[in-house]
Scaffold this active site. Structure first.
Site, PDB file in Angstrom:
ATOM      1  CE1 TYR A  68      -4.285   0.988  -0.172  1.00  0.00           C
ATOM      2  CE2 TYR A  68      -3.675   2.578   1.484  1.00  0.00           C
ATOM      3  CZ  TYR A  68      -4.555   2.125   0.546  1.00  0.00           C
ATOM      4  OH  TYR A  68      -5.716   2.814   0.319  1.00  0.00           O
ATOM      5  CB  SER A 168     -17.436  -1.885  -5.729  1.00  0.00           C
ATOM      6  OG  SER A 168     -17.813  -0.525  -5.876  1.00  0.00           O
ATOM      7  NE  ARG A 190     -16.106  -7.754 -12.703  1.00  0.00           N
ATOM      8  CZ  ARG A 190     -15.292  -8.346 -11.840  1.00  0.00           C
ATOM      9  NH1 ARG A 190     -14.198  -8.933 -12.267  1.00  0.00           N
ATOM     10  NH2 ARG A 190     -15.554  -8.350 -10.557  1.00  0.00           N
ATOM     11  CG  ASP A 191     -22.989 -10.675 -18.895  1.00  0.00           C
ATOM     12  OD1 ASP A 191     -23.918 -10.740 -18.061  1.00  0.00           O
ATOM     13  OD2 ASP A 191     -23.067 -11.119 -20.047  1.00  0.00           O
ATOM     14  NE  ARG A 192     -21.941  -9.630 -11.843  1.00  0.00           N
ATOM     15  CZ  ARG A 192     -21.123  -9.071 -10.958  1.00  0.00           C
ATOM     16  NH1 ARG A 192     -21.032  -9.535  -9.745  1.00  0.00           N
ATOM     17  NH2 ARG A 192     -20.387  -8.033 -11.285  1.00  0.00           N
ATOM     18  N   GLY A 261      -8.227   0.767  -9.207  1.00  0.00           N
ATOM     19  CA  GLY A 261      -7.769   0.246 -10.494  1.00  0.00           C
ATOM     20  C   GLY A 261      -7.886  -1.272 -10.529  1.00  0.00           C
ATOM     21  CE  LYS A 342     -16.747  -3.973   3.556  1.00  0.00           C
ATOM     22  NZ  LYS A 342     -15.650  -3.588   2.643  1.00  0.00           N
TER      23      LYS A 342
END
Lengths: 347, 347
Positions: A68, A168, A190-192, A261, A342
């Site tokens: 980090y 997210s 994203r496709d799933r 990113g 989480k």
């Protein structure tokens, strides 16, 4: 800014303060040890806090791995986020009192512990009438979403925002905060296999549009803008193609903010977006933002977010709770892809 | 904002006002015709100007080709930059008087003509004690350089700026203006057979460091920063690898401004530059900037630039002058690569 905790080597005791300590960088399951830690009585501006709960975030993992951007000196207690209750304050500490709930606003303090000694200025009070999980997870994701929506463009009801990684933790907070402000969100995912289920979940949170990366590239995208203004703000957590495609739909003079990113690819901006569309591109990093805004603004942000939580407009993330002793399970789960829950340590 | 000139078809006469007119978009040498144009007496806020000189810039060519972002309605007179002398003003025009030198501050006015009728607000006065070529070429390149150095970062003597295309017209103006302010310039140029000659020419203008694209990528670049602070500002006119490499040397929190895309490749920004280095990326386009700053700021800019010219600190670009009739030669020269001379039409 760094922890005031002093670490000692002595036999583990459940009565004494304990913390997840690492003495060198590496894989968290290998380098973290549950140890007794010394937490002296606070003096001057110090505050002793009994921690209640602390989540495991990706940045915590990267910090322990040593990858980090900001790394506390070693040995260190893991964790950057969490909520605790003040149990004792130094003679000069005036902003908090015993019994107050507090969250850390500095990075690298170490929150995976039963008790900690922190500098007063590294803490901020939080109302105790929200859920412990809500309070323990407010500062990284909801605060990031709040700042992304506040600090780069002046958004008004009816304006729109486009974001990738819409699923997210930050993305979900963006959806909910924007919805509460009357701001339309266009959420790229994203496709799933379970796409319809995901779309429904995000719509339940208040998402106006949920589209896949593939749909984002199609000419039919222009139909979406027949009834929705071009976004003033693009929030980018991915990089690579996803970002470039998102930029093409940004309004003239709009701003793109990169805060992650995930694709491990750079941000690629067509020159015409900069010249003709007068795009601004900037970056936001959670660990530095608290240093750049004043105390009053932090207080307002916490108040606004807690208000949304109380009204059920900002839900805590789906969580799995673990006793501190079971940190190895929690860590492994936190690094399992697509788990979408989480992991929270309960002290 | 568009020309108030009305075009008529009548036999060419040297006494009547003439202009280089295009009725459709295409290659300038094929679509431009030298024609008589009607320039009526000014009324209200109109101003009649006898043009003295006007350069041929790449954006003029793109505008005639129809590939530019802003296109005037057709038929149109070519040219966006130049200097003229006021010969008559409308009854409400108060900011200029007959005898004043003026330059256009709006795009698409048409400057390749012997006379023109313009709106008062589209013109700004310029002192007549600088050279005609200096005045005719001040607004596109020196004004761009001035704004790039003024509007994105607060630069102080001792600060540094990095730019690619250091040998471009804007690049040379950046070198000279920065040198006059005590700001260090790091100028990236493409390698070429006459590199030592180019380095010497740019150093004569005030360039502190002249490096090639290849040198920019080498680890030895860090030696340069032993005695020179990291640049606060990166000026990008190229795109592609050149830009990405330049970014790596930018100071924390610095700004990159893109004002061109010579390499016809997008701007690629590593995510860590946005997150950890807190880079800010923006774009600047000459043709729109005059609309976004106020009159007072334009006047100050012209005064500052003319002052530098008088003191020999800002030289006009190397030029080849052509009578208006020889426009075909001038146009061909302007599109010849590596000629490095500005083609100027003298009316």
């Amino acid at each position: 800014m760094w922890p005031l905790m002093r670490l000692i080597r002595r036999p583990l005791s459940t009565a004494a303060p304990r913390g997840l300590v690492y003495e060198k960088h590496g894989e968290p399951t290998q380098v973290l040890r549950l140890k007794n830690i010394e937490v002296p009585s606070p003096t001057n501006y110090e505050v002793k806090v009994k921690m209640l709960a602390a989540p495991i975030n990706p940045s915590d993992i990267n910090m322990i791995q040593g990858t980090y951007a900001m790394l506390p000196p070693l040995p260190a207690v893991g964790g950057n986020e969490g909520v605790g209750v003040v149990i004792e304050v130094g003679n000069h500490a005036s902003s908090v009192r015993p019994g107050d709930w507090v969250i850390p606003v500095n990075a690298g303090l170490g929150t995976w512990c039963t008790e900690g000694l922190y500098s007063e200025e590294a803490l901020v009070r939080i109302p105790s009438d929200i859920s412990i999980v809500g309070a323990a997870t407010i500062s990284v994701n909801p605060c990031t979403a709040y700042r992304l929506l506040s600090d780069y463009e002046t958004l008004r009801p009816g304006d729109s925002v486009i974001q990738n990684a819409g699923n997210s933790s930050v993305g979900q907070a963006v959806i909910q905060i924007a919805a509460s402000l009357g701001i339309t969100t266009i959420n790229v995912v994203r496709d799933r296999p379970d796409l319809p289920g995901l779309v429904e979940r995000l719509r339940d949170l208040g998402a106006d549009h949920v589209i896949t990366e593939e749909q984002l590239r199609k000419p039919e995208m222009k139909d979406l803008f027949k009834n929705c203004p071009r976004p003033r703000l693009a929030l980018n957590c991915v990089g690579g193609k996803s970002t470039t495609e998102m930029l093409r739909h940004l309004d003239h003079g709009g701003t793109m903010v990169t805060y992650g990113g995930m694709a491990k690819q750079p941000v690629t901006i067509p020159v015409q977006c900069l010249l003709y569309n007068h795009l601004f591109a900037s970056g936001f990093m959670f660990l530095v933002f608290f240093f750049s805004i004043d105390r009053e603004e932090i207080t307002k942000m916490i108040r606004d977010l807690c208000d949304l939580m109380r009204r059920g407009k900002l839900l805590p993330p789906p969580c799995t709770e673990w006793p501190l002793e079971d940190f190895s399970h929690a860590l492994r789960n936190s690094q399992t892809p697509f788990l979408s829950r989480k992991q929270i340590l309960i002290m």
